[in-house]
Enzyme design. Structure first.
Site, PDB file in Angstrom:
ATOM      1  CG  ASP A 116      -1.992  -1.074   1.107  1.00  0.00           C
ATOM      2  OD1 ASP A 116      -2.181  -1.605  -0.013  1.00  0.00           O
ATOM      3  OD2 ASP A 116      -2.609  -1.414   2.140  1.00  0.00           O
ATOM      4  CB  CYS A 156     -56.823 -23.284 -18.587  1.00  0.00           C
ATOM      5  SG  CYS A 156     -57.796 -22.696 -17.228  1.00  0.00           S
ATOM      6  CE  LYS A 204     -15.232 -27.280 -21.254  1.00  0.00           C
ATOM      7  NZ  LYS A 204     -16.195 -26.287 -20.824  1.00  0.00           N
ATOM      8  CB  SER A 223     -16.239 -24.892 -28.998  1.00  0.00           C
ATOM      9  OG  SER A 223     -16.880 -25.542 -30.051  1.00  0.00           O
TER      10      SER A 223
END
Ligand code: IVH
Length: 456
Positions: free
Chosen positions: A35, A415, A111, A80
């Site tokens: 810091d 319905c 992965k 991919s």
């Protein structure tokens, strides 16, 4: 004191400390020392901007808001991977490989569940980071990726290279982020992968800087120019100062491969980040061309997907699209539960129902899993624990006690309430539509109505 020299010295010390802490996991200085260096460097750079070093760590905090992301075409497309879901499919993959080469050596890697990024360095300097996009064209996210603390802005050698890897959000950062969003009444991220993708696509790099993303590199583009195997490529990437995942292994037989996968399946439960499988690659690059590619993925590699974890919970509501009368299940809400690091609760997008062909009712107990590790899905109803649940509500506006009917062999429910508010609302809409759009439209709406109320 020579200001420029001091600025360079601070830049170097902080970058070294960052590398030790974020990449090697071996801190070399204390937080307070870090810091203090940072504070001194910021003060000097503010006063003497002309001496600011191009690799300054102060830029890692982000800054500058983009209007949009530039599209960039990948020089080498980002493919991919094919998937295997069990040992049998893995053995079939191995058998296909053995048709081309007798004793293949594989490299196994975890992965990582994040998003793929391609990063370019010129003469060892960080120049560009691009998302995978559709594999051919991605988006320029250079500024956001720059905020990742483990990413070096300068490599240890002045090389022109392109590396690829996975940007991810560690569990700790994900938890912190969602806690903050909960406190601010903001929608939550469903899982670390969505959170990482959402952070990388922020136009304001300060936002990305605060999301504590991380990166594992696993591909060196045109690697054959430098090394001859994937294992060497990983070490080469590491030697440049980039972060790789150390949990890779070199295996020589299908038995060893299967044992390694079992080991990873245990290991992943202890890791501070999400993994969704094991990537298996042929180690020897010279075999890659021989084994070849499909349009989408290399035939010399595959991803073994871990079994999706599933949890048991109560189904609190089922949503159906109000506008249509058919009750194909649009989604549902369950009692909040957590699967791995995916939280399922009402603040998140609805859970899907895949057991749509089965009888499922509000109040049922169900098994939920993460489909492809993204969207949770109800996969099974626990009929043994069913009490006397009536059929589910037609819509939020409908009476809960009116049952629905389903014709044998059909997924859709209808319905049975002749006075269904959902239907009435739809009729009203249709009527308005027909007033606006004339006779032709009205006839169509009537036809639609007739076909939809067949069980009424
Ligand atoms: S290699 C030709 N290695 O998985 C494909 N991918 O399903 C090269 N992923 O798009 C990818 N960890 O986002 C590779 N160790 C790893 C990986 C990895 C995660 C992701 C990557 C890729 C997706 C394919």
């Amino acid at each position: 004191m020579n200001i420029e020299k001091r600025i360079n010295e601070l830049t170097e010390r902080i970058n070294e400390a960052n590398h030790a802490y974020h990449t090697l996991d071996e801190p070399v200085i204390t937080d307070s020392q870090y810091d203090a260096y940072m504070k001194e460097l910021i003060a000097l750079e503010t006063e003497y901007p002309e001496f600011k070093h191009p690799d300054t760590p102060t830029e890692k905090v982000g800054g500058g808001i983009l209007e949009s992301f530039q599209k960039v075409e990948h020089r080498v497309p980002m493919m991919s991977l094919s998937n295997v879901f069990n040992k049998e499919e893995l053995e079939q993959f191995d058998a296909r490989i053995k048709k081309v080469t007798d004793n293949p050596t594989y490299v196994t890697e975890l992965k990582i569940d994040g998003l793929a990024i391609s990063i370019r360095y010129e003469k060892g300097r960080y120049v560009q980071a691009v998302t995978r996009g559709n594999g051919t064209v991605g988006e320029d996210v250079t500024k956001n990726v720059k905020t990742i603390r483990s990413l070096p802005l300068s490599l240890k050698k002045p090389v022109d290279i392109e590396v690829r890897g996975e940007v991810f959000m560690p569990h700790r950062s994900f938890k912190k982020l969602n806690e903050a969003r909960l406190a601010n009444d903001e929608p939550l991220f469903a899982n670390p992968r969505n959170a990482a993708a959402g952070s990388i696509r922020q136009l304001d790099s300060k936002v990305a800087a605060n999301r504590n993303l991380d990166l594992f590199c696993y591909t060196l583009v045109d690697a054959e120019e430098y090394v001859s195997t994937q294992a060497e490529a990983l070490e080469w990437i590491r030697d440049l100062g980039l972060k790789i995942n150390s949990n890779y292994a070199i295996v020589d037989s299908i038995e060893e491969l299967e044992d390694t996968i079992d080991h990873y399946d245990d290991l992943r439960k202890t890791l501070p980040y999400e993994t969704d499988g094991v990537v298996i690659k042929i180690n020897d690059f010279s075999l890659h061309e021989t084994i070849g590619y499909t349009v989408k993925s290399p035939k010399w590699a595959t991803a073994y997907k871990f079994k999706a974890e599933r949890v048991w919970t109560k189904l609190n509501d089922i949503y159906v699209p109000d506008r249509t009368y058919r009750r194909h299940y649009a989604g549902c809400r369950t009692e909040p539960v957590t699967i791995g690091f995916t939280r399922i609760e009402s603040r998140l997008p609805t859970t899907r129902i895949t057991s749509a062909k089965k009888d499922i009712r509000i109040g049922d107990f169900v098994w939920v899993h993460k489909a492809g590790e993204i969207i949770p899905e109800v996969i099974e109803v626990d009929y043994e624990n069913r009490k006397d649940q009536s059929c589910f509500r037609w819509s939020r506006r409908a009476r809960p006690d009116v049952p629905v009917k389903r014709q044998e062999g059909e997924a859709d429910h209808y319905c049975t309430n002749p006075d269904c508010p959902g239907k009435n609302m739809h009729r009203l809409h249709s009527f308005r539509e027909s007033c606006h759009d004339g006779h032709r439209h009205a006839r169509r709406a009537r036809h639609r109505d007739a076909s939809r109320t067949r069980f009424s």
